[in-house]
Design an enzyme around this catalytic site. Structure first.
Site, short mmCIF file in Angstrom:
data_model
loop_
_atom_site.label_atom_id
_atom_site.label_comp_id
_atom_site.label_asym_id
_atom_site.label_seq_id
_atom_site.Cartn_x
_atom_site.Cartn_y
_atom_site.Cartn_z
N LEU A 33 0.82 -1.21 0.00
CA LEU A 33 0.00 0.00 0.00
C LEU A 33 0.86 1.26 0.00
O LEU A 33 2.03 1.23 0.41
CB LEU A 33 -0.88 0.01 1.26
N SER A 34 0.27 2.36 -0.43
CA SER A 34 0.93 3.65 -0.31
C SER A 34 1.22 3.90 1.17
O SER A 34 0.34 3.70 2.02
CB SER A 34 0.03 4.76 -0.86
N GLY A 35 2.44 4.28 1.49
CA GLY A 35 2.81 4.54 2.89
C GLY A 35 3.21 3.30 3.67
O GLY A 35 3.53 3.39 4.86
N SER A 36 3.22 2.14 3.01
CA SER A 36 3.59 0.91 3.74
C SER A 36 5.09 0.89 4.04
O SER A 36 5.51 0.23 4.99
CB SER A 36 3.19 -0.33 2.93
N SER A 39 9.44 2.59 -0.46
CA SER A 39 10.55 3.48 -0.84
C SER A 39 11.61 3.53 0.25
O SER A 39 12.81 3.47 -0.04
CB SER A 39 10.07 4.90 -1.09
N SER A 106 1.85 -1.71 -7.32
CA SER A 106 1.59 -2.93 -8.11
C SER A 106 0.49 -3.78 -7.46
O SER A 106 0.77 -4.87 -6.97
CB SER A 106 2.87 -3.72 -8.35
N1 LIG Z 1 -5.27 6.83 -7.04
C1 LIG Z 1 -4.08 6.54 -6.51
N2 LIG Z 1 -3.85 5.32 -5.96
C2 LIG Z 1 -2.65 5.04 -5.44
N3 LIG Z 1 -1.60 5.90 -5.42
C3 LIG Z 1 -1.78 7.12 -5.98
C4 LIG Z 1 -3.01 7.48 -6.54
N4 LIG Z 1 -2.89 8.76 -7.01
C5 LIG Z 1 -1.64 9.15 -6.75
N5 LIG Z 1 -0.96 8.18 -6.13
C6 LIG Z 1 0.46 8.28 -5.77
O1 LIG Z 1 1.17 7.46 -6.70
C7 LIG Z 1 1.95 6.48 -6.03
C8 LIG Z 1 1.67 5.08 -6.58
O2 LIG Z 1 2.19 4.95 -7.87
P1 LIG Z 1 2.55 3.50 -8.42
O3 LIG Z 1 3.15 3.70 -9.76
O4 LIG Z 1 3.37 2.80 -7.41
O5 LIG Z 1 1.12 2.82 -8.53
S1 LIG Z 1 0.69 1.48 -9.28
O6 LIG Z 1 1.73 0.47 -9.02
O7 LIG Z 1 0.58 1.77 -10.71
O8 LIG Z 1 -0.61 1.10 -8.71
C9 LIG Z 1 1.56 6.54 -4.57
O9 LIG Z 1 2.77 6.66 -3.90
P2 LIG Z 1 3.46 5.63 -2.95
O10 LIG Z 1 3.22 6.23 -1.64
O11 LIG Z 1 4.87 5.73 -3.42
O12 LIG Z 1 2.97 4.24 -3.04
C10 LIG Z 1 0.80 7.82 -4.38
O13 LIG Z 1 1.65 8.79 -3.86
N1 LIG Z 2 9.35 -0.42 9.38
C1 LIG Z 2 9.17 0.59 8.51
N2 LIG Z 2 9.55 0.42 7.24
C2 LIG Z 2 9.37 1.43 6.34
N3 LIG Z 2 8.84 2.63 6.62
C3 LIG Z 2 8.44 2.85 7.88
C4 LIG Z 2 8.58 1.84 8.88
N4 LIG Z 2 8.11 2.32 10.04
C5 LIG Z 2 7.69 3.58 9.79
N5 LIG Z 2 7.90 3.91 8.50
C6 LIG Z 2 7.57 5.23 7.90
O1 LIG Z 2 6.47 5.03 7.01
C7 LIG Z 2 6.59 5.92 5.89
C8 LIG Z 2 6.59 5.08 4.64
O2 LIG Z 2 6.69 5.91 3.52
P1 LIG Z 2 7.29 5.40 2.13
O3 LIG Z 2 8.57 4.68 2.35
O4 LIG Z 2 7.28 6.56 1.20
O5 LIG Z 2 6.18 4.31 1.71
P2 LIG Z 2 5.71 3.86 0.27
O6 LIG Z 2 6.90 3.97 -0.64
O7 LIG Z 2 5.27 2.44 0.46
O8 LIG Z 2 4.59 4.77 -0.11
C9 LIG Z 2 7.89 6.70 6.06
O9 LIG Z 2 7.58 7.93 6.66
C10 LIG Z 2 8.67 5.82 7.04
O10 LIG Z 2 9.58 6.56 7.81
#
Ligand SMILES: Nc1ncnc2c1ncn2[C@@H]1O[C@H](COP(=O)(O)OS(=O)(=O)O)[C@@H](OP(=O)(O)O)[C@H]1O
Ligand SMILES: Nc1ncnc2c1ncn2[C@@H]1O[C@H](COP(=O)(O)OP(=O)(O)O)[C@@H](O)[C@H]1O
Length: 197
Positions: A33-36, A39, A106
């Site tokens: 998930l986003s924020g999981s 990165s 993905s």
């Molecule tokens: N509708 C919607 N759903 C999910 N995410 C969204 C959306 N719109 C924008 N974003 C931002 O784009 C990042 C995800 O892009 P990805 O290329 O990883 O997505 S995917 O694999 O094609 O589903 C995702 O970032 P990550 O936090 O890096 O996962 C979001 O910041």
């Molecule tokens: N065990 C952990 N692994 C990765 N990120 C973590 C963890 N615990 C807390 N975090 C925090 O969660 C956020 C994850 O953001 P990010 O790495 O951008 O996620 P994603 O790429 O999946 O969207 C960061 O602020 C990071 O510091």
């Protein structure tokens, strides 16, 4: 599709690059998930590999969705094409002897399987970066969940667009239970155990 493309036999093979580099090559595919934490963990592992003089590279939204895939949005078919192109690029990196990390949501198992299938057996590691949606929403590093909940962003993964949990990933990193550093260390151990590094 009909094609008049003729393939040339490469004079330098993937095995030659691997021998020169002194390590295996392949694709480390982080999904979640986003924020999981995809990165964050991918960056830590990439830094570790760089310091060990391993040829590695990180593909993520910053260098892909702004360039190669700038024409794609977040509808299911766009996400599919996003992953297909990234998979093909990752394959080229792997063939050049590089360990490539990818950090994309993905969300569809079929799309991840498709990437696995274009690579040699054993050269694709599916990494589930596992974190409950509720925790991702608390983190909300980019403020996007708040916008998704208020309806400002439509079709956001986990809210009103699906995320298919990996069926048989090579490893699950539980980012709500372990620190970023611990999760990176777990992934590095997998690379060592598999003889990649
Ligand atoms: N509708 C919607 N759903 C999910 N995410 C969204 C959306 N719109 C924008 N974003 C931002 O784009 C990042 C995800 O892009 P990805 O290329 O990883 O997505 S995917 O694999 O094609 O589903 C995702 O970032 P990550 O936090 O890096 O996962 C979001 O910041
Ligand atoms: N065990 C952990 N692994 C990765 N990120 C973590 C963890 N615990 C807390 N975090 C925090 O969660 C956020 C994850 O953001 P990010 O790495 O951008 O996620 P994603 O790429 O999946 O969207 C960061 O602020 C990071 O510091």
């Amino acid at each position: 599709m009909e094609s008049n493309i003729v393939w040339h036999n490469a004079s330098v093979l993937t095995e030659d690059y691997r021998t020169k580099n002194g390590h295996h090559s392949g694709v480390i595919w982080l999904t979640g998930l986003s924020g999981s934490g995809k990165s964050s963990i991918a960056n830590l592992v990439n830094k570790h590999l760089y310091e060990k003089k391993v040829n590695s590279y990180l593909l993520d939204g910053d260098n892909v969705r702004h360039g190669l895939n700038a024409d794609l949005g977040f509808k299911a078919e766009d996400r599919k094409e996003n992953i297909r192109r990234i998979g093909e690029v990752a394959k080229l990196f792997a063939e050049s002897g590089t360990i490539v990390l990818t950090a994309f949501i993905s969300p569809y198992q079929e799309d991840r399987n498709q990437v696995r299938n274009i690579l040699e057996q054993g050269d694709f590691l599916e990494v589930h970066v596992d974190c409950p949606l509720s925790e991702c929403e608390v983190r909300d590093p980019k403020g996007l969940y708040e916008k998704a909940r208020s309806g400002e962003i439509k079709g956001f993964t986990g809210i009103d667009s699906p995320y298919e949990v990996p069926e048989s990933p090579e490893i699950v990193l539980r980012t709500h239970e372990f620190s970023e550093e611990d999760c990176a260390a777990q992934l590095i151990s997998l690379l060592e155990n598999k003889g990649w590094i």
